[in-house]
Motif scaffolding. Structure first.
Motif, PDB file in Angstrom:
ATOM      1  N   LEU A  12     124.571 -76.088 -61.550  1.00 26.50           N
ATOM      2  CA  LEU A  12     124.463 -76.456 -60.244  1.00 26.50           C
ATOM      3  C   LEU A  12     123.374 -77.270 -60.255  1.00 26.50           C
ATOM      4  O   LEU A  12     123.274 -78.351 -60.071  1.00 26.50           O
ATOM      5  CB  LEU A  12     125.215 -75.784 -59.191  1.00 26.50           C
ATOM      6  N   VAL A  13     122.489 -76.456 -60.681  1.00 28.63           N
ATOM      7  CA  VAL A  13     120.561 -76.743 -60.680  1.00 28.63           C
ATOM      8  C   VAL A  13     120.448 -77.651 -61.725  1.00 28.63           C
ATOM      9  O   VAL A  13     120.045 -78.904 -61.471  1.00 28.63           O
ATOM     10  CB  VAL A  13     120.129 -75.272 -60.702  1.00 28.63           C
ATOM     11  N   ALA A  14     121.368 -77.649 -63.191  1.00 27.05           N
ATOM     12  CA  ALA A  14     121.124 -78.863 -64.061  1.00 27.05           C
ATOM     13  C   ALA A  14     121.782 -79.844 -63.424  1.00 27.05           C
ATOM     14  O   ALA A  14     121.323 -80.866 -64.223  1.00 27.05           O
ATOM     15  CB  ALA A  14     121.433 -77.732 -65.932  1.00 27.05           C
ATOM     16  N   LEU A  15     123.162 -79.767 -62.988  1.00 20.23           N
ATOM     17  CA  LEU A  15     123.912 -80.706 -62.667  1.00 20.23           C
ATOM     18  C   LEU A  15     122.705 -81.385 -61.932  1.00 20.23           C
ATOM     19  O   LEU A  15     122.612 -83.352 -61.775  1.00 20.23           O
ATOM     20  CB  LEU A  15     124.942 -80.723 -61.433  1.00 20.23           C
ATOM     21  N   PRO A  44     122.275 -89.825 -57.599  1.00 17.57           N
ATOM     22  CA  PRO A  44     123.030 -88.769 -56.052  1.00 17.57           C
ATOM     23  C   PRO A  44     123.921 -87.683 -57.086  1.00 17.57           C
ATOM     24  O   PRO A  44     124.280 -89.070 -57.833  1.00 17.57           O
ATOM     25  CB  PRO A  44     123.279 -89.264 -54.917  1.00 17.57           C
ATOM     26  N   VAL A  45     123.771 -86.966 -56.619  1.00 19.71           N
ATOM     27  CA  VAL A  45     124.722 -86.057 -57.141  1.00 19.71           C
ATOM     28  C   VAL A  45     126.463 -86.867 -56.778  1.00 19.71           C
ATOM     29  O   VAL A  45     126.507 -87.167 -55.901  1.00 19.71           O
ATOM     30  CB  VAL A  45     125.187 -84.573 -56.897  1.00 19.71           C
ATOM     31  N   ASP A  46     127.006 -86.956 -58.227  1.00 15.69           N
ATOM     32  CA  ASP A  46     128.966 -87.341 -58.430  1.00 15.69           C
ATOM     33  C   ASP A  46     128.814 -86.825 -57.114  1.00 15.69           C
ATOM     34  O   ASP A  46     129.270 -84.852 -56.762  1.00 15.69           O
ATOM     35  CB  ASP A  46     129.428 -87.602 -59.185  1.00 15.69           C
ATOM     36  N   HIS A  77     123.219 -78.137 -45.462  1.00 19.39           N
ATOM     37  CA  HIS A  77     122.154 -79.854 -45.303  1.00 19.39           C
ATOM     38  C   HIS A  77     122.909 -80.587 -45.817  1.00 19.39           C
ATOM     39  O   HIS A  77     123.750 -81.323 -46.075  1.00 19.39           O
ATOM     40  CB  HIS A  77     121.436 -79.572 -47.078  1.00 19.39           C
ATOM     41  N   GLU A  78     122.491 -81.740 -45.364  1.00 23.02           N
ATOM     42  CA  GLU A  78     122.637 -83.022 -45.629  1.00 23.02           C
ATOM     43  C   GLU A  78     122.927 -83.735 -46.888  1.00 23.02           C
ATOM     44  O   GLU A  78     124.285 -83.946 -46.566  1.00 23.02           O
ATOM     45  CB  GLU A  78     121.287 -83.704 -45.518  1.00 23.02           C
ATOM     46  N   SER A  79     122.853 -83.366 -48.275  1.00 29.99           N
ATOM     47  CA  SER A  79     122.876 -83.663 -49.258  1.00 29.99           C
ATOM     48  C   SER A  79     123.658 -82.637 -49.955  1.00 29.99           C
ATOM     49  O   SER A  79     123.498 -81.751 -50.115  1.00 29.99           O
ATOM     50  CB  SER A  79     122.057 -84.724 -50.414  1.00 29.99           C
ATOM     51  N   LEU A 116     121.562 -76.845 -54.674  1.00 32.83           N
ATOM     52  CA  LEU A 116     120.766 -75.995 -54.944  1.00 32.83           C
ATOM     53  C   LEU A 116     120.160 -75.210 -53.996  1.00 32.83           C
ATOM     54  O   LEU A 116     119.877 -73.764 -54.452  1.00 32.83           O
ATOM     55  CB  LEU A 116     118.672 -76.823 -54.479  1.00 32.83           C
ATOM     56  N   ALA A 117     120.963 -75.028 -52.787  1.00 29.98           N
ATOM     57  CA  ALA A 117     120.587 -73.348 -52.099  1.00 29.98           C
ATOM     58  C   ALA A 117     121.776 -72.463 -52.273  1.00 29.98           C
ATOM     59  O   ALA A 117     121.833 -71.632 -52.157  1.00 29.98           O
ATOM     60  CB  ALA A 117     121.789 -73.632 -50.515  1.00 29.98           C
ATOM     61  N   LEU A 118     123.317 -73.279 -52.805  1.00 28.69           N
ATOM     62  CA  LEU A 118     124.032 -72.182 -52.332  1.00 28.69           C
ATOM     63  C   LEU A 118     123.763 -71.405 -54.209  1.00 28.69           C
ATOM     64  O   LEU A 118     123.837 -70.131 -54.753  1.00 28.69           O
ATOM     65  CB  LEU A 118     125.481 -73.427 -53.585  1.00 28.69           C
ATOM     66  N   ALA A 119     123.140 -72.315 -54.867  1.00 29.20           N
ATOM     67  CA  ALA A 119     122.550 -71.128 -56.806  1.00 29.20           C
ATOM     68  C   ALA A 119     121.053 -70.571 -56.496  1.00 29.20           C
ATOM     69  O   ALA A 119     121.582 -69.393 -56.931  1.00 29.20           O
ATOM     70  CB  ALA A 119     121.944 -73.070 -57.453  1.00 29.20           C
ATOM     71  N   GLU A 120     120.937 -70.702 -55.464  1.00 28.52           N
ATOM     72  CA  GLU A 120     119.735 -70.253 -54.081  1.00 28.52           C
ATOM     73  C   GLU A 120     120.247 -68.400 -53.967  1.00 28.52           C
ATOM     74  O   GLU A 120     120.419 -67.774 -54.303  1.00 28.52           O
ATOM     75  CB  GLU A 120     118.621 -70.786 -54.194  1.00 28.52           C
ATOM     76  N   MET A 121     121.534 -69.422 -53.042  1.00 26.35           N
ATOM     77  CA  MET A 121     121.808 -67.695 -52.691  1.00 26.35           C
ATOM     78  C   MET A 121     123.000 -67.440 -53.529  1.00 26.35           C
ATOM     79  O   MET A 121     123.513 -66.044 -52.899  1.00 26.35           O
ATOM     80  CB  MET A 121     123.204 -68.310 -51.747  1.00 26.35           C
ATOM     81  N   THR A 122     123.177 -67.420 -54.029  1.00 27.39           N
ATOM     82  CA  THR A 122     124.228 -66.916 -55.213  1.00 27.39           C
ATOM     83  C   THR A 122     123.824 -66.463 -55.966  1.00 27.39           C
ATOM     84  O   THR A 122     124.212 -65.754 -57.428  1.00 27.39           O
ATOM     85  CB  THR A 122     125.836 -67.630 -55.765  1.00 27.39           C
ATOM     86  N   ARG A 123     122.225 -66.485 -56.562  1.00 27.47           N
ATOM     87  CA  ARG A 123     121.720 -66.055 -58.481  1.00 27.47           C
ATOM     88  C   ARG A 123     121.776 -64.557 -58.551  1.00 27.47           C
ATOM     89  O   ARG A 123     122.273 -64.034 -59.356  1.00 27.47           O
ATOM     90  CB  ARG A 123     119.928 -66.152 -57.637  1.00 27.47           C
ATOM     91  N   GLU A 124     121.671 -63.910 -57.395  1.00 26.79           N
ATOM     92  CA  GLU A 124     121.821 -62.081 -57.311  1.00 26.79           C
ATOM     93  C   GLU A 124     123.276 -61.388 -57.433  1.00 26.79           C
ATOM     94  O   GLU A 124     123.410 -60.225 -57.108  1.00 26.79           O
ATOM     95  CB  GLU A 124     120.842 -61.691 -56.912  1.00 26.79           C
ATOM     96  N   MET A 125     124.378 -62.610 -56.519  1.00 23.88           N
ATOM     97  CA  MET A 125     125.423 -61.666 -56.411  1.00 23.88           C
ATOM     98  C   MET A 125     126.820 -62.526 -57.127  1.00 23.88           C
ATOM     99  O   MET A 125     126.464 -62.459 -58.067  1.00 23.88           O
ATOM    100  CB  MET A 125     125.749 -63.164 -55.048  1.00 23.88           C
TER     101      MET A 125
END
Length: 196
Positions: free
Chosen positions: A121-124, A134-136, A157-159, A165-174
C-alpha cells in the motif's frame, strides 16, 4: 532450503553479494532433481531479486524478477511479492510509471488472506505521488478489504492515499483477524483427555 536462504541473506547483509548468489546457485543445482514443482526455484528467484535490489544492483534485480516470473506463481502472495520487488527495481532505475504498472498488476490479483500488505500500500501511494497523480480509486476496495481482514475501522482521512498510509501503519505489527482468531482458538483449546 530455508537454511541455505538464511545463509545467503546473512552473507548479503555483510556485503558478500556474489558469494550469497553463488550459494543460491549451488543450492539450485543440487536440488534440481527433486524440485519437480519448481517451488525451490521460485523461492530462490525471490531471494535473488531481494539480494540484488538491496545491493543496489537494480538492472540485475529487474532481470532476476523477469526470470522469477517465467517460473510462474502458485499463490497470489508470490505474485504480490514479485510485483513489489519488480516495482522497487524499476523505480530505482528511474522508471516509476512501469513500477506502478507492475505493482498494480500484481495487486489486481486479490489475496484472500491479505498478509503483509502494508508495504505494498505504501509503495502504491509513493509511486502514484512520484508520478504526480492520486492513487487510483479502484484501490479503495483493496483498502477496505484490508481493514476488514484486520478487523479494524477504515481510517477517516480525506484522501485515499492518506487512508492507505494510515492503514499500513495501523496493521504493521498486527496479524489479520483470521490469524488472531486461530491463535486464540489454539490457546483456549483444551488438550484431549486420555481414557483411563
Amino acid at each position: 532450503m530455508e537454511h541455505v536462504l538464511g545463509q545467503s541473506l546473512e552473507l548479503a547483509e555483510r556485503g558478500h553479494i556474489d558469494e550469497a548468489l553463488e550459494r543460491l546457485n549451488a543450492f539450485l543445482e543440487k536440488s534440481r532433481g527433486c524440485d519437480h514443482d519448481r517451488r525451490f526455484a521460485r523461492r530462490v528467484a525471490h531471494v535473488r531479486a531481494m539480494i540484488l535490489s538491496d545491493a543496489g544492483r537494480y538492472a540485475e534485480a529487474e532481470q532476476a524478477c523477469k526470470a522469477w516470473a517465467q517460473l510462474g506463481f502458485t499463490r497470489v502472495s508470490e505474485r504480490w511479492e514479485h510485483g513489489f520487488e519488480t516495482a522497487l527495481a524499476l523505480d530505482a532505475l528511474g522508471r516509476p510509471r512501469e513500477a506502478l504498472a507492475a505493482l498494480e498488476d500484481a495487486l489486481g490479483h486479490r489475496d484472500p488472506y491479505l498478509f503483509s500488505v502494508g508495504e505494498k500500500l505504501v509503495a502504491l501511494v509513493e509511486l502514484s505521488e512520484k508520478l504526480g497523480q492520486p492513487v487510483d480509486p479502484k484501490w479503495q476496495s483493496l483498502a477496505e478489504a484490508v481493514a476488514e481482514a484486520y478487523g479494524i475501522e477504515m481510517p477517516a482521512h480525506e484522501s485515499l492515499a492518506e487512508r492507505m498510509l494510515a492503514l499500513a501503519e495501523m496493521t504493521r505489527e498486527m496479524l489479520p483477524k483470521c490469524a488472531r482468531d486461530s491463535e486464540n482458538d489454539d490457546r483456549t483449546r483444551k488438550p484431549p483427555q486420555l481414557d483411563e
